[in-house]
Motif scaffolding. Structure first.
Motif, short mmCIF file in Angstrom:
data_model
loop_
_atom_site.label_atom_id
_atom_site.label_comp_id
_atom_site.label_asym_id
_atom_site.label_seq_id
_atom_site.Cartn_x
_atom_site.Cartn_y
_atom_site.Cartn_z
N UNK A 65 -24.19 7.20 10.96
CA UNK A 65 -23.62 5.91 10.56
C UNK A 65 -24.68 5.02 9.91
N UNK A 66 -25.92 5.18 10.35
CA UNK A 66 -27.01 4.33 9.86
C UNK A 66 -27.17 4.47 8.35
N UNK A 67 -27.08 5.71 7.83
CA UNK A 67 -27.24 5.93 6.39
C UNK A 67 -26.21 5.10 5.62
N UNK A 68 -24.96 5.17 6.05
CA UNK A 68 -23.89 4.47 5.32
C UNK A 68 -24.06 2.96 5.39
N UNK A 69 -24.34 2.44 6.59
CA UNK A 69 -24.41 0.98 6.73
C UNK A 69 -25.69 0.39 6.17
N UNK A 70 -26.78 1.15 6.20
CA UNK A 70 -28.00 0.67 5.54
C UNK A 70 -27.75 0.55 4.03
N UNK A 72 -24.88 0.03 2.56
CA UNK A 72 -23.99 -1.11 2.33
C UNK A 72 -24.76 -2.44 2.44
N UNK A 73 -25.55 -2.58 3.51
CA UNK A 73 -26.31 -3.83 3.71
C UNK A 73 -27.36 -4.02 2.61
N UNK A 74 -27.94 -2.91 2.15
CA UNK A 74 -28.94 -3.00 1.10
C UNK A 74 -28.30 -3.43 -0.22
N UNK A 77 -28.01 -6.91 -0.13
CA UNK A 77 -29.34 -7.54 -0.05
C UNK A 77 -29.55 -8.29 1.27
N UNK A 78 -29.08 -7.68 2.37
CA UNK A 78 -29.19 -8.30 3.70
C UNK A 78 -30.16 -7.47 4.56
N UNK A 79 -31.46 -7.74 4.42
CA UNK A 79 -32.49 -6.98 5.12
C UNK A 79 -32.46 -7.26 6.62
N UNK A 80 -32.11 -8.49 7.02
CA UNK A 80 -32.06 -8.84 8.44
C UNK A 80 -31.01 -8.01 9.17
N UNK A 81 -29.90 -7.76 8.50
CA UNK A 81 -28.87 -6.93 9.11
C UNK A 81 -29.37 -5.51 9.30
N UNK A 82 -30.16 -5.04 8.35
CA UNK A 82 -30.72 -3.69 8.45
C UNK A 82 -31.65 -3.61 9.66
N UNK A 83 -32.45 -4.62 9.87
CA UNK A 83 -33.37 -4.65 11.02
C UNK A 83 -32.60 -4.61 12.34
N UNK A 84 -31.53 -5.39 12.41
CA UNK A 84 -30.72 -5.40 13.64
C UNK A 84 -30.03 -4.05 13.84
N UNK A 209 -40.20 -4.22 9.66
CA UNK A 209 -39.47 -4.08 10.92
C UNK A 209 -40.42 -4.17 12.11
N UNK A 210 -40.01 -4.89 13.14
CA UNK A 210 -40.78 -5.02 14.38
C UNK A 210 -40.04 -4.31 15.51
N UNK A 211 -40.48 -3.11 15.91
CA UNK A 211 -39.76 -2.35 16.93
C UNK A 211 -39.83 -2.96 18.33
N UNK A 212 -40.75 -3.93 18.54
CA UNK A 212 -40.92 -4.54 19.86
C UNK A 212 -40.15 -5.85 20.00
#
Length: 503
Positions: A65-70, A72-74, A77-84, A209-212
């Motif tokens: 699912x990540x491939x498809x939604x990344x 779409x979000x890209x 142009x919504x990078x914050x959504x990609x991080x979440x 991206x901050x994984x912590x």
């Protein structure tokens, strides 16, 4: 537009190159293991990997699912959504797979005892924990690699996984003499950690991206979970085939037959992976084209289908022609069981590959009902026919059942998809080079069959099959490659021919 096409070409070529490199690594890896261990131990390894992969049945299709939604979000142009999205997916899969591994471990022995003789149970159980560790690590790494795919940076992902396979080969050579089959399992854990760290570092650099940082998002989780559940059901049905096939092979064909199947399947699947990985990199492109213009999408689909048809036929045909050579080099002698399995699997995978453009187009659209039905038929027929034919024809019956189920399921998927998109088969096969290459391919396959029959009870001279593959490669180059080279390269080749002929 030219830059966009260059990125697409780079992603496709790098994805294909990744599979080629991994295929070569596994060629040397299996040859080494066959020398250091035995074909039975290779069969044990194969069954344990299939058994532990049952844990993948609970991943809910999140990584896919990540491939498809990344993508779409890209596009938005919504990078914050990609991080979440990345954080939510990775945390969920890590916790889930850790729990599943803890639950599955006590019951794995029961499954293994049903398909493996008592003599090898101890070895199988000793490598199972390492296999489960790989599953957890690879699940999380899959999220990060999917992010790179969604951002159309497949070439970076390909570089990581290609180098990780080389790392696996080196570590295996070091650990196998010390720990035997357990050393192979340890090397796989090291490889999965390498891939995880590599993908994570690149995701951090690409989207900051901050994984912590706690970044869990319920709405995003609902989106990927809803899409992922359908995709996971497809994956469950698809993944059901490998453990079932190998369990039935071990039961009715024996561990030696299973070991030869593992080698043949690895050979064919690596060739398949070149095409599938290249097609998978087109999902973000299909999403964009699907939103823009149907005619552009249809033209792109036709071009992709034509390429898949010719390339799949060439790759699978070459594997079939060279099966005797692979047997001599890999196993040490011309093993008839190995060659026969390669023959059946080659044509099985060729048929299956024909649906890959439709398959990835459906993933891009998000309507997965046709895929569910197709995989259901494949899984059901594979199990039913596998048991029936396994009883009467032992190992070969199970491999034939795999072919028959794939033929039906693939045909069903292509038919349904083309009806829904109003695509006529005549439209896909308008190019003359496809018809000529198909006719020429089956003529060469006939020669291969005649040669095999001529040397039925003696080792065939390798030069005969090598010559046939060389002729087939030249035929492929003239039928396909010359039609897809940049115009500058074609012009240079033409000028070279003119100068060579003294005109």
């Amino acid at each position: 537009m030219e830059k966009k096409n260059s990125i697409i070409a780079l992603n496709v070529l790098s994805s294909a190159g990744q599979v080629v490199i991994i295929g070569l690594v596994y060629f040397f890896l299996y040859k080494y293991l066959l020398t250091k261990l035995s074909i039975e131990m290779l069969g044990v390894w194969s069954v344990v990997l299939a058994t532990s992969s049952i844990a993948n049945l609970a991943n809910f299709g999140i990584a896919s699912s990540v491939v498809r939604y990344v993508a779409i979000y890209f596009t938005e142009n919504d990078i914050e959504k990609i991080k979440r999205l990345v954080f939510t997916s990775s945390i969920f899969l890590f916790v889930l797979f850790a729990l599943i591994s803890i639950i599955i471990y006590p019951f794995a022995g029961i499954i293994l005892k049903w398909v493996i003789s008592e003599k090898y149970i101890g070895v199988a159980l000793s490598i199972l924990p390492f296999s489960l560790m790989c599953l957890i690590t690879n699940a999380v790494a899959g999220v990060y690699s999917s992010v790179l795919d969604g951002l159309q940076k497949n070439y970076i992902r390909s570089l990581i996984f290609s180098s990780s396979s080389l790392f696996l080969l080196v570590i295996t050579y070091l650990l196998t003499p010390l720990f035997g089959l357990k050393g192979v399992a340890m090397a796989q854990v090291a490889q999965s950690v390498y891939s995880l760290i590599g993908c994570l570092i690149l995701v951090i650099k690409t989207i900051k991206y901050n994984p912590f940082k706690w970044n869990w998002n319920k709405p995003i989780f609902r989106d990927i979970f809803s899409y992922g559940m359908k995709f996971q059901f497809i994956s469950i049905l698809g993944m059901f085939n490998e453990p079932v096939t190998k369990a039935l092979l071990a039961k009715f064909g024996g561990l030696a037959f299973t070991g030869y199947y593992e080698m043949a399947n690895r050979l064919v699947m690596q060739a398949r992976g070149v095409i599938v990985n290249a097609n998978q990199s087109l999902i973000p492109v299909l999403i964009n084209l699907g939103k823009e213009n149907y005619d552009q999408w249809l033209a792109f689909y036709k071009k992709t289908f034509n390429s898949v048809f010719i390339i799949a036929l060439f790759f699978m045909g070459s594997v079939f022609i060279g099966s005797n050579i692979f047997s001599i080099i890999w196993i040490g002698h011309e093993e008839i069981i190995f060659s026969n399995i390669v023959l059946i699997l080659s044509f099985t995978i060729f048929i299956n590959l024909l649906c890959s453009p439709a398959y990835f187009s459906i993933l891009a659209d998000g309507d997965l009902n046709v895929l569910i039905a197709s995989q259901f038929w494949i899984a059901t027929l594979n199990l039913g026919l596998g048991i029936l034919l396994g009883i009467f024809f032992s190992g070969y019956g199970i491999v034939i059942a795999c072919f028959a189920s794939t033929l039906f399921g693939t045909g069903y998927l292509i038919y349904k998809f083309h009806i829904s998109k109003n695509i006529r088969y005549k439209y896909l096969f308008t190019e003359t080079n496809i018809k000529l290459f198909t006719l020429g391919s089956f003529t060469i396959f006939l020669f291969k069959y005649i040669i095999s029959r001529q040397f039925l009870h003696q080792q065939t001279p390798i030069i005969l099959y090598s010559s046939l593959i060389f002729i087939y490669s030249i035929f492929f180059f003239n039928s396909y490659i010359l039609h897809h080279l940049p115009q500058k390269v074609v012009t240079m080749l033409s000028q070279f021919r003119i100068k060579k002929n003294g005109i």
